[in-house]
Motif scaffolding. Structure first.
Motif, PDB file in Angstrom:
ATOM      1  N   TYR A  20       8.509   3.717   0.909  1.00  0.00           N
ATOM      2  CA  TYR A  20       7.637   4.891   1.019  1.00  0.00           C
ATOM      3  C   TYR A  20       8.461   6.168   0.874  1.00  0.00           C
ATOM      4  O   TYR A  20       8.053   7.128   0.219  1.00  0.00           O
TER       5      TYR A  20
ATOM      6  N   TYR B 163       0.826  -1.206   0.000  1.00  0.00           N
ATOM      7  CA  TYR B 163       0.000   0.000   0.000  1.00  0.00           C
ATOM      8  C   TYR B 163       0.862   1.259   0.000  1.00  0.00           C
ATOM      9  O   TYR B 163       0.563   2.233  -0.701  1.00  0.00           O
TER      10      TYR B 163
ATOM     11  N   LYS C  89       0.443   8.723   2.642  1.00  0.00           N
ATOM     12  CA  LYS C  89      -0.241   7.450   2.818  1.00  0.00           C
ATOM     13  C   LYS C  89       0.052   6.775   4.154  1.00  0.00           C
ATOM     14  O   LYS C  89      -0.696   5.892   4.572  1.00  0.00           O
TER      15      LYS C  89
ATOM     16  N   ASP D 130      -2.903   7.258   6.100  1.00  0.00           N
ATOM     17  CA  ASP D 130      -3.985   6.332   5.734  1.00  0.00           C
ATOM     18  C   ASP D 130      -3.844   5.017   6.489  1.00  0.00           C
ATOM     19  O   ASP D 130      -4.840   4.460   6.994  1.00  0.00           O
TER      20      ASP D 130
ATOM     21  N   GLU E 185      -4.450  -1.385  -4.157  1.00  0.00           N
ATOM     22  CA  GLU E 185      -4.793  -0.882  -2.820  1.00  0.00           C
ATOM     23  C   GLU E 185      -6.061  -1.543  -2.281  1.00  0.00           C
ATOM     24  O   GLU E 185      -6.192  -1.761  -1.065  1.00  0.00           O
TER      25      GLU E 185
END
Length: 374
Positions: free
Chosen positions: A358, A190, A289, A292, A200
């Motif tokens: 990331y 993700y 993210k 998230d 996702e």
């Protein structure tokens, strides 16, 4: 832009016998498995397949020495399909067994193109690897001193078969480490730069099912996972689809140096670095993210009655601690002298994974995470 690739056909049967009948297993098939899996489930199914028990060629996760010995055994037989029934070790070895001229592991890593020579059917017996839907095998290359992935479009299975019957006798520690591995697959997929809206969907579904199940374990005890066994199996599959498209990142990259030197099981090795990597991501890029993921964790925990203080990563740490105690690296034998070489080895050998981070992590960032886990 590619949205998603799901290469194997995914099948579901309640029992191995149903699968064996449907796929018409015969003496032209070769099953790679473990004897402790074969005896309680497969021995009474009436199949006439040739069988190789992995543990007769070495213990633990795949090494080049173990794989080469199994390839030599396989090449004594005339078989058209390889059927892998087991966890990550079995699945990774089977992906190599299906390749053309598979005799020497080092030679396969040096080959420019890998060609599939046999059909491959994968039946996972844990709820963690997701490897049944990926095209990578990870081998401890003892002559290089680290684990490395071997990958090719021709290493996808032809069929990935989900059979919940195999999970019934899974020991709790194996359930815990394998399902944590699946959770890491979903989270790293993700967060990675190559994720898409479609991948996702699979990652989020996996995270919700695993975190929700962990809440029930934390609240009701270790045996609570068994009622959710089928959900964990599918969640692992969903996570496999997600990371099979996007790849994993620093958690997996860092696990290989520890696992390779001290023979730490894959899921447990990944567990070592999971939340520490997330904390580093949050520090270096707090917006995006990672927020998230933290909200998804806290919302799922709240919906399932698990309460803990802190941000999403801290809540996740509390939940994981209720599922399985996380050891320190030193408990596996690691020492201060390992820290910098581990970081340098990760940078030198795991760029395939690190490109999926990331945010970019320097060798000093990685060294700091290793240091924190010592």
């Amino acid at each position: 832009m590619k949205e998603i690739l799901i290469a194997p056909q995914i099948d579901h049967f309640e029992t191995f016998k149903e699968f064996a009948d449907e796929f018409k297993l015969s003496e032209k098939d070769l099953i790679l498995t473990n004897e402790y899996i074969y005896n309680p489930v497969m021995s009474n199914a009436g199949v006439k397949c040739k069988t190789i028990f992995q543990e007769k060629f070495g213990g633990g996760e795949p090494s080049d020495i173990m794989v080469d010995a199994i390839l030599a055994e396989m090449n004594k037989y005339d078989c058209e399909r390889i059927i892998a029934v087991g966890g990550g070790t079995i699945i990774d070895i089977a992906k190599i067994m299906c390749l053309e001229d598979a005799t020497d592991t080092d030679a396969l890593y040096d080959r420019k193109e890998l060609v599939k020579a046999k059909k491959l059917i994968i039946i996972p017996t844990t709820c963690g690897t997701g490897s049944e839907v990926t095209n990578i095998a990870v081998v401890n290359r003892t002559r290089k001193g680290t684990k490395m992935g071997l990958t090719s479009p021709n290493m996808y299975a032809d069929h990935a078969v989900l059979i919940p019957e195999f999970l019934k006798s899974l020991p709790y520690p194996v359930f815990a480490t394998s399902s944590i591995d699946a959770l890491i697959h979903a989270v790293e997929s993700y967060l990675g730069p190559f994720s898409t809206e479609t991948t996702e969907l699979f990652a989020v579904a996996a995270i919700k099912d695993i975190v929700g199940g962990y809440c029930r374990v934390a609240l009701n005890g270790q045996d609570a996972w068994k009622a959710d066994a089928g959900r964990y199996l599918k969640a692992s599959n969903y996570a496999g689809i997600a990371f099979g498209n996007n790849g994993c990142g620093a958690v997996h990259a860092m696990s290989y140096a520890l696992g390779g030197k001290y023979h730490v099981a894959h899921g447990e090795s990944n567990y070592q670095f999971f939340t520490d990597v997330l904390k580093t991501y949050l520090k270096k890029k707090p917006e995006g993210k990672i927020q998230d993921i933290m909200k998804l964790v806290t919302d799922t925990c709240a919906a399932n009655g698990f309460k803990a203080e802190g941000n999403g990563i801290e809540v996740l740490e509390a939940l994981l601690s209720a599922v399985l105690r996380k050891k320190k690296m030193s408990e596996f034998g690691a020492t201060q002298e390992d820290i910098r070489p581990f970081a340098e080895s990760t940078i030198a050998n795991q760029q395939r994974l690190l490109r999926n981070n990331y945010v970019e992590l320097t060798v000093d960032d990685i060294e700091a995470i290793y240091q924190a886990r010592l």
